[in-house]
Design a protein around this motif. Structure first.
Motif, PDB file in Angstrom:
ATOM      1  N   THR A   1      31.575 -10.631  -1.885  1.00  0.00           N
ATOM      2  CA  THR A   1      31.370 -11.906  -2.563  1.00  0.00           C
ATOM      3  C   THR A   1      31.315 -13.017  -1.529  1.00  0.00           C
ATOM      4  O   THR A   1      32.230 -13.165  -0.725  1.00  0.00           O
ATOM      5  CB  THR A   1      32.538 -12.169  -3.533  1.00  0.00           C
ATOM      6  N   SER A   2      30.245 -13.789  -1.552  1.00  0.00           N
ATOM      7  CA  SER A   2      30.104 -14.858  -0.573  1.00  0.00           C
ATOM      8  C   SER A   2      31.191 -15.901  -0.727  1.00  0.00           C
ATOM      9  O   SER A   2      31.580 -16.264  -1.836  1.00  0.00           O
ATOM     10  CB  SER A   2      28.749 -15.547  -0.734  1.00  0.00           C
TER      11      SER A   2
ATOM     12  N   TYR B   1      32.052 -13.629   3.716  1.00  0.00           N
ATOM     13  CA  TYR B   1      32.285 -13.088   2.386  1.00  0.00           C
ATOM     14  C   TYR B   1      33.698 -12.544   2.284  1.00  0.00           C
ATOM     15  O   TYR B   1      34.412 -12.429   3.300  1.00  0.00           O
ATOM     16  CB  TYR B   1      31.239 -12.020   2.038  1.00  0.00           C
TER      17      TYR B   1
END
Ligand SMILES: [Cu+2]
Length: 102
Positions: free
Chosen positions: A57-58, A87
Motif C-alpha cells: 500500500t502506497s 509503501y
C-alpha cells in the motif's frame, strides 16, 4: 567490377542496467529487498511467503494498492514514471518498503 566494402560489424552494446530484480518477497513480516530499484516500465511482483496476510500500500499519494494478500498471494504493479515510491503493509503498518524507479 564494383569493389565491395567489407561490412563493418558494429559492436553490440547491451545496456546493462544494474540488475534490477523486479520481485519482492514478503517473508517474516518484512519486504525483501526493502528497497527495490528498477527501470521505468518494469513490472514488479510481490509475493507473500508468510501465512499472515499482508498488503502493498502506497504511503501518501502513490498508486500501489494491493488487496490483502493471503499466504502465497501475489501482486504486480508496472512502474511507468520515475521516482521513489514508499509503501507499507496496511495490516502491519510497521512494515515498510521502497521502490526506486529510474
Ligand atoms: Cu503485513
Amino acid at each position: 567490377m564494383v569493389a565491395m566494402a567489407p561490412a563493418s560489424v558494429a559492436a553490440q552494446t547491451t545496456s546493462t542496467a544494474p540488475t534490477a530484480a523486479s520481485h519482492v518477497a514478503i517473508a517474516g513480516f518484512a519486504y525483501s529487498p526493502s528497497t527495490l530499484t528498477v527501470s521505468k516500465g518494469t513490472t514488479a511482483t510481490w509475493t507473500n511467503n508468510d501465512s499472515a496476510p499482508h498488503t502493498v500500500t502506497s504511503s501518501g499519494s502513490g498508486s500501489l494498492n494491493s488487496p490483502v494478500l493471503r499466504g502465497g498471494g501475489s501482486y504486480t504493479f508496472t512502474f511507468k514514471t520515475a521516482g521513489t515510491f514508499s509503501y507499507y503493509c496496511n495490516v502491519h503498518p510497521f512494515m515498510h518498503g521502497t521502490v526506486v524507479v529510474k
